[in-house]
Motif scaffolding. Structure first.
Motif, mmCIF file in Angstrom:
data_model
loop_
_atom_site.group_PDB
_atom_site.id
_atom_site.type_symbol
_atom_site.label_atom_id
_atom_site.label_comp_id
_atom_site.label_asym_id
_atom_site.label_seq_id
_atom_site.Cartn_x
_atom_site.Cartn_y
_atom_site.Cartn_z
ATOM 1 N N ASN A 117 0.808 -1.208 0.000
ATOM 2 C CA ASN A 117 0.000 0.000 0.000
ATOM 3 C C ASN A 117 0.850 1.270 0.000
ATOM 4 O O ASN A 117 0.435 2.280 -0.562
ATOM 5 N N ILE A 118 2.001 1.210 0.622
ATOM 6 C CA ILE A 118 2.717 2.475 0.734
ATOM 7 C C ILE A 118 4.011 2.544 -0.041
ATOM 8 O O ILE A 118 4.473 3.607 -0.393
ATOM 9 N N LEU A 119 4.585 1.392 -0.349
ATOM 10 C CA LEU A 119 5.931 1.486 -0.892
ATOM 11 C C LEU A 119 6.105 1.032 -2.338
ATOM 12 O O LEU A 119 6.798 1.674 -3.110
ATOM 13 N N LEU A 120 5.517 -0.089 -2.667
ATOM 14 C CA LEU A 120 5.846 -0.679 -3.966
ATOM 15 C C LEU A 120 5.114 0.032 -5.105
ATOM 16 O O LEU A 120 3.887 0.065 -5.134
ATOM 17 N N SER A 121 5.887 0.587 -6.020
ATOM 18 C CA SER A 121 5.242 1.296 -7.132
ATOM 19 C C SER A 121 5.159 0.378 -8.345
ATOM 20 O O SER A 121 5.730 0.621 -9.384
ATOM 21 N N VAL A 122 4.446 -0.716 -8.157
ATOM 22 C CA VAL A 122 4.247 -1.680 -9.241
ATOM 23 C C VAL A 122 2.742 -1.900 -9.395
ATOM 24 O O VAL A 122 2.005 -1.830 -8.398
ATOM 25 N N GLY A 123 2.327 -2.130 -10.616
ATOM 26 C CA GLY A 123 0.896 -2.204 -10.894
ATOM 27 C C GLY A 123 0.182 -3.323 -10.177
ATOM 28 O O GLY A 123 -0.842 -3.125 -9.525
ATOM 29 N N ASP A 124 0.688 -4.508 -10.312
ATOM 30 C CA ASP A 124 -0.083 -5.666 -9.876
ATOM 31 C C ASP A 124 0.668 -6.378 -8.757
ATOM 32 O O ASP A 124 1.692 -6.999 -8.964
ATOM 33 N N VAL A 125 0.157 -6.248 -7.554
ATOM 34 C CA VAL A 125 0.798 -6.901 -6.404
ATOM 35 C C VAL A 125 -0.268 -7.665 -5.639
ATOM 36 O O VAL A 125 -1.334 -7.134 -5.338
ATOM 37 N N LYS A 126 0.008 -8.952 -5.390
ATOM 38 C CA LYS A 126 -0.951 -9.764 -4.645
ATOM 39 C C LYS A 126 -0.251 -10.337 -3.428
ATOM 40 O O LYS A 126 0.983 -10.345 -3.356
#
Lengths: 533, 347, 382
Positions: A117-126
């Motif tokens: 929610n706060i760090l990863l600037s990637v489109g699709d994270v599960k």
């Protein structure tokens, strides 16, 4: 009689299978496999033991957070991932983001989801919790972020392998019309379809087939147009497949087709998104397979082999002419050598006298009977063709030159083959390429018919053709009669069969395929000049 | 039905009035047609075999059914033989058995693909045959001499009736086979319409064909074995389009295969219903083989075949086409009458 | 699969009706002559000699004729044909036979029907082949040295097709001959051919008609003009020239017939049979010997009248000859049968007598269409 017994036996077998299947369904769902543990090292050991010591498997351990208190590992397969995303959008924010480096008050991290929610600037994270999931998605180009102390991991979409870019396909070339073709990557392919049909009703359902290859297979159809029965049928047939490998859509085709013993294909395929989209719009379902640019479409009709994308883009008159031309060429390609053999050995009365004299002159001194000659030349041509396709382009040219010289000239001059036969074979060769879909069936038919003609003359040919017709008439592709719209006769659909009627007259989708929503367009779309006042 | 009528051109004995015999033949056949429609209409969804059981009881029903099935079986064999003889005439040194064998194989294959396959096959074949015969017609139109149709009353009324009757039993009376396969069309009105359209089409086609033979041959009509074929044999257009016999023979063959396979299908369906077999496909091959054998041994020569068509067949066929259905129908009527009476009495 | 095996079986097992083209002798003509023994039939069959037509042979200067005439005898026609294979390495192939020629003496004495049966019965020959009678030996016709078309029988076929330019010879194919033979009244006819010139320079000439009776025996001939009269009536006159006296000058005009039709209308009144022949023809002015003043209205009309007169005369001459031969070459009898089938039964037994005394009304109506490219003649001074 034997057939009867065989069927009995098969029926019993099937019954047993059914029972087994039912038993299976009664037993509870198989356990979901081991779950991740909170211990990072343990997790990594298990992963390593699962995937072995392959060099392409990368485990990048690092610490981050305030005082580097979090021990983490990033797990991915080299070559499948986009390194740039990993460096810039995963590792960099985690290690350098002020937010987390400085924010001491946030310790401890309550949920691994927060990172997303706060760090990863990637489109699709599960988030994933099972080892199986970790393995599966990492093998498909995702990166897994494991964090010590958490029994869940983050599955980050970092797919980025080297793929062929979208190019013009080698078959189905067009003068007018889109030139893009499907590629080997299923995601690109679904995207290409989406770009043709923006309607949200375009539904794509994905599944994985193949015990070893775990190939991604997608079914695409248009909700509200494609009949649900068809979609169900396709899914059942696909689910039936329990095999090692799906390397190309041809594997699937052979598992789901209606008539495995037929020389005619009952599953269509195309390399072009516009064709696939058009077929989906008519109510068909498309099956996309990862790793191949060939998309399957079902149901397939015999007539589809005679329809080219360009027919629909160019104006109807010439398109209709070309359709008829293709029919002619198809018949020519299966009939020409057989007819020639029959004429030469059985029905010389049919040939006009002057022509007969010419032909008699040309066969004079040829040592082989016409039948043998036709078979030899036909085989020779097929060999040349096969050689030309497989060989590298430069060598292929050499092969065709040799073929043309040897067969065309030398054989005639040596008196081994008669000239007319060469012409017949050449005509056959050229015309067999007009109907690419049915080329393989046509080639086989051609040889069978030549044999029949050699045995019984025109009677043999006619019997052969009728047998083919009976065969075609008994075929169905996913419930739709193969010969539709000719038999059963569907008058409306004839508009897009032997001829191609203007678009504004084709008000309905093909009746037996697009049953759900037959209306294609409004009536009265016929263009007209503005009325003068 | 069209098939063998094209090869053998029934009713051509009537000379220049032959084309009329087709029409009167249809008129004579109308009671037969009515019986077929009535029978199948009263017992919708039942084949001839099934309704025989219902009307005549299990024993007599079976006996009647077996008689019908024999007729269909024999008819199929006759059709095959007609084509075998025809082909042998064109290709004299090839044994008739080869033609019969190959044709029967095809017929069995078609019968095996079921009624759907047969219908789809027939759609395409009838379409192509019409085109082919149309083409042939255009090519021979040069040779047609309309005045050959005169005089209309060249033969006596008795001869005319006899010729018409021949047309009635062959091909019109063969409509009885419809009762065997008709259950697959689900609507009574539809049945009626399809039967009548089929008959009228056959009639129109038959008369046209006879007109074409008469005008194409004139006095020569008396001598050829296969008059329709002789017309085609005359074609000679600038010495380029000659001897297009094969075209005509093709259409014949395709239509004949259709007819024979309908018969074979009716037979195997009937047998499977009598023996309560789960599926008919398993017996197509054995029955087809028997049909082939019957067609092979029934005549020694094509002349024998010809005599059979001329003398025996009209009476032979009448037994199955008229007598049996009439008997079934009257028993049915009688039974209904009785039940009504008892109903009334009970009331 | 099964069908494939079956096919292989059949194709390997033997192909019964198979004739490789290389094993066939393409027969293009047949001639029947009187044989020395009355029981035997003498047949001359003309086959194409392919070796002389091959490009290599054509370039070489060896002047062998491109055909070979096989002479055989036998008890029946079929016997003759089979006997030919004792001489010829290749089997005679009859599907491309073009003509059958009978010598006149044979046709007169024995009749031709016994020779025709094979050609009708066998599946090989066409029934659209031409039948002719030759003055003199029939086999000679097949041996002449023909100029533009090297194979004599094909040459004769072209001559028969050329009759449409003159209308001076009839063209009868096997079917039509049989059709007439099978009729109750109509007399069969054949074209008549002869050789003119002598020695090396002999060429065939097609003119006139041979007339047969119902027993298929030849009973007489029709000359050019008589043939033409017959063609008018039976509506087979395709085209030809009519020569008429020019009106208003000393010379003759050639009128080219462009269209014609002939109809036969029998009328039976009070037991008296009368035949009405209706001819409709149109022609154009083809050439003129002398100066015809077409711009004069009367001239044009009178040419037209002369046209009709010339046609009537053709028919009259023809009728006279036919009545003399008692041969109903026009098919009057058939026309009567078609119109009065009941009365025909009474007429039929005496038809030959009735025909020879039949009253025929000839109604000719003609049109003269155009003078073609020039209106006036060049020889204006005459």
């Amino acid at each position: 009689m034997f057939g009867f017994l065989k069927k009995k036996a098969r029926a019993m077998q099937l019954q047993k299978l059914n029972e087994k299947e039912q038993n299976k369904q009664n037993t509870p769902q198989k356990p979901a496999g081991p779950a991740l543990t909170p211990n990072l090292d343990k997790n990594l050991t298990i992963l390593k033991s699962t995937l072995g010591n392959s060099p392409d498997i990368v485990i990048r351990k690092f610490n981050f957070g305030p005082r580097y208190c979090y021990k983490a590992a990033l797990f991915f397969v080299d070559g499948m991932v986009d390194k740039k995303i990993i460096n810039e959008n995963i590792i960099k924010p985690l290690m350098y983001d002020m937010h987390i480096v400085r924010g001491e008050q946030r310790v401890p991290l309550a949920d691994i989801g927060e990172l997303r929610n706060i760090l990863l600037s990637v489109g699709d994270v599960k988030t994933v919790t099972l080892f199986d999931e970790v393995v599966t998605s990492s093998l498909y180009g995702n990166s897994i972020l494991l964090l010590d102390g958490f029994s869940t991991a983050l599955d980050i979409d970092t797919k980025g392998w080297q793929a062929r870019s979208i190019q013009e396909p080698t078959v189905d070339k067009v003068v007018r019309g889109p030139r893009e073709g499907f590629t080997e990557t299923i995601r690109f392919n679904t995207a290409l379809l989406r770009r043709k049909i923006l309607n949200p009703n375009l539904t794509i359902e994905q599944m994985i087939i193949g015990e070893q290859t775990r190939t991604h297979v997608a079914i695409a159809y248009l909700k509200g147009v494609t009949s649900p029965g068809l979609v169900e049928e396709v899914k059942t047939r696909l689910n039936r497949i329990k095999t090692d490998a799906i390397l190309e859509s041809g594997y699937i085709e052979q598992f789901i087709e209606d008539a495995p013993f037929s020389i005619f294909s009952t599953v269509g395929n195309t390399e072009k998104p516009d064709i696939a989209a058009a077929r989906i719009l008519e109510g068909r379902a498309a099956i996309l397979v990862d790793g191949t640019p060939f998309v399957l479409t079902v149901p397939m009709l015999f007539i589809e082999g005679f329809q080219a994308a360009e027919d629909y883009y160019s104006r109807p008159y010439y398109a209709s002419f070309v359709r008829l031309l293709r029919f002619m060429a198809f018949f020519l390609s299966i009939l020409a050598p057989a007819t020639y053999v029959a004429l030469l050995t059985y029905h010389q009365e049919f040939i006009p006298t002057p022509l007969l004299i010419t032909m008699a002159l040309s066969v004079q001194g040829v040592p082989f009977p016409a039948l043998v000659e036709a078979l030899l030349m036909g085989l020779m041509f097929e060999i040349l063709r096969e050689g030309g396709i497989r060989l590298p382009q430069q060598v292929g040219q050499a092969v065709s030159i040799v073929g043309a010289l040897v067969i065309g000239q030398a054989a005639v001059q040596a008196g081994l083959v008669d000239q007319t036969m060469i012409i017949v074979i050449a005509v056959t060769a050229v015309s067999s390429f007009l109907v690419i879909t049915h080329t393989d069936a046509a080639t086989l038919l051609r040889f069978i018919l030549v044999l029949l003609a050699g045995a019984l003359g025109a009677f043999g040919i006619v019997i052969g053709l009728l047998a083919v017709l009976v065969h075609l008439a008994s075929l169905r592709s996913f419930g739709v009669p193969y010969l539709e719209p000719a038999a059963p006769l569907v008058i409306g659909d004839l508009k897009d069969s032997y001829i191609r009627a203007p678009w504004w007259t084709m008000l309905k989708r093909p009746q037996l395929i697009g049953v759900r929503n037959p209306t294609r367009q409004d009536e009265q779309l016929k263009p007209a000049p503005p009325e003068e006042n | 039905m069209l098939g063998s009528s094209v090869v053998l051109s029934p009713g051509l004995n009537a000379g220049s009035a032959s084309w009329l015999t087709v029409v009167t033949g249809l008129a004579l056949a109308s009671p037969l047609v009515w019986m077929v429609i009535k029978l199948t209409g009263d017992y919708p969804g039942k084949t001839l075999v099934e309704l025989n059981d219902v009307i005549l009881g299990p024993l007599w029903g079976k006996i009647f059914s077996i008689m019908y099935l024999w007729y269909f079986f024999h008819l199929g064999a006759i059709v095959l033989r007609d084509f075998g003889d025809f082909m042998s005439t064109i290709m004299p040194t090839t044994p008739t058995s080869v033609f019969l064998l190959v044709t029967t194989a095809l017929v069995a294959y078609l019968a095996k693909s079921g009624i759907e396959g047969i219908v789809r096959y027939s759609l395409i074949i009838v379409f192509f045959s019409f085109i082919l015969l149309g083409l042939v017609f255009i090519l021979v139109s040069n040779n047609l001499n309309l005045s050959s149709l005169l005089p209309v009353n060249s033969i006596s009324a008795w001869q005319f009736l006899k010729a018409s009757y021949e047309v009635t039993v062959f091909p019109f009376g063969e409509i009885i086979v419809y009762a065997m396969i008709i259950k697959y069309t689900n609507n009574y009105q539809k049945i009626k319409r399809s039967v009548i359209t089929a008959l009228i089409l056959t009639c129109i086609f038959g008369s046209l064909f006879n007109i074409y033979v008469i005008t194409g041959l004139g006095n020569y009509l008396e001598i050829p074995t296969y008059p329709g074929y002789a017309v085609i044999r005359r074609v000679d257009i600038f010495g380029i389009i000659t001897r297009i016999d094969i075209g005509g023979a093709t259409a014949d063959l395709a239509l004949g295969v259709l007819k024979a396979s309908v018969m074979l299908y009716a037979v195997v369906l009937g047998i499977s219903q009598i023996l309560k077999l789960p599926t008919y496909t398993s017996i197509v091959l054995p029955v087809g083989t028997l049909m082939f054998l019957l067609s092979l041994i029934q005549f020694d020569s094509s002349v024998e075949n010809f005599f059979f068509h001329e003398t025996t067949y009209p009476y032979y066929a009448a037994f199955f086409q008229a007598f049996l259905p009439a008997l079934t129908l009257s028993i049915d009527g009688f039974k209904k009458f009785l039940t009504r009476k008892t109903d009334k009495a009970a009331a | 699969m099964i069908s494939l095996i079956l096919t292989l079986m059949i194709s390997l097992g033997g192909c019964w009706d198979r004739n490789e083209l290389t094993s066939l002798a393409i027969t293009t003509g047949a001639a029947f002559d009187k044989s020395k023994s009355p029981d035997l039939i003498a047949l001359t069959a003309q086959v194409i000699n392919l070796d002389t037509l091959a490009p290599a042979a054509v370039q070489s200067t060896i002047a062998a004729p491109p055909y070979w005439n096989i002479k055989t005898t036998g008890h029946t026609v079929f016997d003759c044909i089979r006997n030919a294979s004792q001489q010829s390495p290749n089997k005679l192939y009859w599907a491309h036979n073009q003509i059958i020629i009978f010598s006149e003496d044979l046709a007169r004495e024995k009749g031709v029907s016994e020779y025709l049966d094979f050609f009708l019965r066998d599946a090989e020959p066409r029934i659209s082949i031409w039948v002719l009678v030759s003055k003199g030996k029939a086999s000679d016709i097949l041996e002449m040295d023909s100029k533009l078309e090297p194979i004599p029988s094909i040459n004769i076929t072209s001559l028969i097709e050329n009759r449409r330019y003159t209308g001076k010879a009839s063209a009868v194919d096997l079917y039509e001959f049989s059709n007439r033979l099978l009729s109750e009244a109509t007399a069969p006819v054949m074209s008549l051919i002869e050789l003119i010139g002598n020695g090396e320079e002999r060429t065939p000439l097609l003119s006139g008609t041979a007339v047969f009776n119902q027993d298929s025996k030849m009973i007489g001939t029709l000359g050019e003009q008589e043939t033409r009269g017959m063609l008018w009536v039976i509506d087979q006159f395709e085209s030809g020239l009519l020569i008429v006296e020019a009106p208003g000058c000393d010379g003759q005009l050639g009128l080219e017939i462009l269209n014609s039709s002939g109809r036969i209308k029998p009328e039976l009144a009070n037991g008296q049979l009368k035949i009405k022949v209706e001819i409709r023809a149109s022609a154009s002015l083809g050439d003129a010997d002398c100066f015809v003043d077409i711009l004069d209205e009367n001239t044009w009309d009178s040419i037209n009248k002369r046209q009709a007169e010339a046609i009537r005369e053709d028919i009259l001459i023809s009728l006279q000859q036919a009545q003399k031969l008692k041969a109903d070459i026009f098919g009057f009898g058939d026309a009567v049968f078609k119109k009065y089938p009941r009365e025909w039964k009474d007429i039929k037994p005496d038809w030959e007598e009735i025909f020879s005394a039949l009253e025929v009304e000839i109604d000719v109506q003609t049109t003269l269409l155009r003078p073609n490219m020039i209106l006036q003649s060049v020889n204006k001074r005459s």
